[in-house]
Design a protein around this motif. Structure first.
Motif, mmCIF file in Angstrom:
data_model
loop_
_atom_site.group_PDB
_atom_site.id
_atom_site.type_symbol
_atom_site.label_atom_id
_atom_site.label_comp_id
_atom_site.label_asym_id
_atom_site.label_seq_id
_atom_site.Cartn_x
_atom_site.Cartn_y
_atom_site.Cartn_z
ATOM 1 N N ILE A 1 0.849 -1.192 0.000
ATOM 2 C CA ILE A 1 0.000 0.000 0.000
ATOM 3 C C ILE A 1 0.887 1.246 0.000
ATOM 4 C CG2 ILE A 1 -1.679 1.343 1.326
ATOM 5 C CD1 ILE A 1 -2.813 -1.285 2.363
ATOM 6 N N LYS B 1 0.399 5.446 -0.004
ATOM 7 C CA LYS B 1 -0.611 6.475 0.209
ATOM 8 C C LYS B 1 -0.284 7.811 -0.450
ATOM 9 C CE LYS B 1 -2.135 4.567 4.658
ATOM 10 N NZ LYS B 1 -2.343 4.849 6.111
ATOM 11 N N SER B 2 0.981 8.046 -0.754
ATOM 12 C CA SER B 2 1.395 9.393 -1.156
ATOM 13 C C SER B 2 1.251 9.672 -2.643
ATOM 14 C CB SER B 2 2.839 9.634 -0.728
ATOM 15 O OG SER B 2 3.674 8.604 -1.221
ATOM 16 N N SER C 1 -0.650 8.168 -6.589
ATOM 17 C CA SER C 1 -1.712 7.323 -7.133
ATOM 18 C C SER C 1 -1.518 7.160 -8.640
ATOM 19 C CB SER C 1 -3.076 7.949 -6.866
ATOM 20 O OG SER C 1 -4.106 7.129 -7.353
ATOM 21 N N LYS D 1 -6.783 7.211 -0.259
ATOM 22 C CA LYS D 1 -5.470 7.846 -0.322
ATOM 23 C C LYS D 1 -4.492 6.844 -0.914
ATOM 24 C CE LYS D 1 -5.718 11.262 3.386
ATOM 25 N NZ LYS D 1 -5.066 11.740 4.646
ATOM 26 N N GLY D 2 -4.070 7.091 -2.131
ATOM 27 C CA GLY D 2 -3.083 6.217 -2.751
ATOM 28 C C GLY D 2 -3.691 4.994 -3.408
ATOM 29 N N LYS E 1 -3.316 0.272 -3.723
ATOM 30 C CA LYS E 1 -2.827 -1.009 -3.224
ATOM 31 C C LYS E 1 -2.491 -1.882 -4.418
ATOM 32 C CE LYS E 1 -5.846 -3.961 -1.641
ATOM 33 N NZ LYS E 1 -6.823 -4.611 -0.727
#
Length: 494
Positions: free
Chosen positions: A437, A439-440, A442, A465-466, A468
């Motif tokens: 994962i 988050k920062s 995409s 957020k971001g 997976k």
């Protein structure tokens, strides 16, 4: 003991803080278009080799510094028949010239190991502070080719020339390390005056003719290297205390030195002296010999420091100009008997960390007195090579992308807009987790994600957020490399 440890830790932290301020505020951009072009190409190379080598390797001691009469740990004298007698020690140290005989010298072997590791350039010590020349200079007899040196009869006695040639033959750029101070030269350490520290041991303003002789000597030697030793891409100058200083520089320098004094009795470990080596003039002459030459006048604020060189550490963040961390791979800068080298994991993670922050890594390997590297150095470079065969496209010619690192994942990007995520293996971790994962950042809708070294397209899911990404069991059981694994994202949302 605890108080001493605390003081040492405090001084180290102050030094690192000072260096951080220096890095943030003291860079003057280059204006020569050819130098700028070469500098950009150098930044894309990312990984280089530094070698400290001289007669001191016979004693397995720190390079040069034991003949410097300063009260620092690295200046301690531990070898020779009577290390308590400074003058006798220096005589025996300089006598190492006679017994220096590295009969296993084989620079082609070094060059192949460096190339296979993924290194793209090298920097070699043509002369360190002790003044011993690893090349056939016409301006000094204190050199490897002098008849008194045991190695002088060897057909490969002109060591620097052989080293540069071997690395050029592997299509690697070459850099010449050169020390501006020369503690053997009579016009730097005049025999009439006993040396008191690393600086010139007389007042250059009081003896201008003597100082001019030293300036001319330094210029002549550097121009000699740039004339007779083929294409030199980098002039890497050490000994930053040899520089022109204003009265304010000197005043501030002494304030810093007195602040370092624990007892408050006025003792300072070395002076701050104006030593104008006429660097601007030298660089003009140097680039007439080697157009586009990258010049690194280390630790001297001004236009002749084309990139900065944080020593034996990696900055905490990205820096807004070219930089290179020079790091020891094992032991010290010079040959250390039974040196313990960093592991493949440590070395690979360090390279990734440096590159993710926009820098280059210059890794030091120290040849021994026989002219050979220790096996630990070859093992480390082989580990780099195995990893770089899979992941080098995420290293070369890349730039940082914010936030540069998230947990144990570092990031780079290339000119095509691809983003690379390096998953750094944790201690004891030999496989990637089943899902990662981030988050920062995409990925763009429909972007393909793969692992370098594998053609498998990986499934990924957008999160609030971001995103997976799923790492299938078949890939986790058959990973293409060790220590760190790289995910390639075609494009991300900006």
């Amino acid at each position: 003991m605890q108080k001493r440890i605390f003081i040492i830790a405090l001084l180290v932290s102050v030094q690192m803080f000072s260096q951080a301020i220096y890095e943030d505020e003291r860079y003057v951009p280059e204006t020569d278009p050819l130098v700028l072009k070469n500098l950009e190409e150098w930044q894309g190379k990312k990984f280089g080799l530094l070698m400290h080598w001289g007669t001191y390797s016979q004693w397995g001691i720190v390079e040069s510094w034991s003949i410097c009469p300063e009260d620092y740990e690295w200046c301690e004298r531990t070898k020779g028949s009577n290390p308590d007698n400074y003058y006798q020690y220096v005589k025996e140290y300089e006598g190492l010239k006679k017994t220096f005989n590295p009969i296993k010298f084989n620079p082609e072997k070094w060059a192949k190991a460096a190339k296979n590791a993924g290194m793209k350039y090298m920097v070699f010590t043509t002369k360190h502070h002790d003044g011993f020349n690893m090349f056939d200079t016409q301006y000094s007899d204190y050199k490897v080719t002098d008849s008194e040196c045991a190695f002088s009869t060897n057909p490969r006695a002109n060591i620097a020339k052989e080293v540069f040639s071997a690395f050029r033959n592997e299509n690697m750029s070459t850099g010449a390390y050169f020390s501006k101070p020369d503690w053997h030269n009579e016009n730097y350490w005049d025999p009439y005056f006993p040396p008191s520290d690393r600086n010139v041991n007389y007042d250059p303003a009081a003896y201008p003719d003597k100082w001019k002789k030293y300036v001319d000597f330094t210029h002549n030697q550097i121009l000699e290297l740039l004339t007779d030793y083929g294409k030199i891409d980098i002039l890497w100058l050490d000994g930053g205390w040899v520089a022109k200083r204003t009265q304010d520089d000197i005043k501030n320098g002494y304030s810093e030195k007195f602040a370092e004094n624990e007892s408050g009795n006025g003792f300072i470990k070395h002076r701050v002296v104006d030593q104008d080596i006429k660097m601007d003039e030298l660089v003009v002459k140097a680039r007439q010999k080697q157009p586009g030459l990258i010049v690194v006048d280390r630790a001297v604020h001004g236009k002749n420091q084309n990139y900065l060189t944080p020593e034996n550490r990696v900055p905490e963040k990205t820096l807004p100009y070219p930089w290179e961390s020079c790091i020891t791979s094992g032991g010290g800068w010079s040959y250390t008997p039974d040196a313990k080298y960093m592991t493949g994991r440590q070395g690979i993670h360090m390279l990734i960390d440096v590159v993710a922050k926009g820098g280059n890594l210059l890794l030091n390997v120290a040849p021994g007195p026989d002219g050979e590297w220790q096996q630990g150095a070859y093992d480390l470079l082989a580990a780099y090579g195995d990893w770089m065969q899979v992941n080098s496209t995420a290293i070369y010619n890349t730039k940082p992308i914010a936030p540069y690192k998230e947990n144990n994942i570092c990031m780079t990007q290339n000119k095509g807009g691809n983003v690379f995520l390096f998953y750094l293996a944790k201690e004891g971790e030999t496989k990637m987790p089943s899902e990662v994962i981030v988050k920062s950042i995409s990925p763009k809708k429909g972007s393909k994600i793969t692992m370098l070294g594998s053609k498998t397209s990986l499934k990924w899911t957008k999160l609030d957020k971001g995103f997976k990404v799923i790492i299938p069991k078949s890939l986790r059981n058959n990973l293409p490399c060790k220590e760190a694994w790289t995910l390639k994202i075609e494009a991300i949302n900006r």
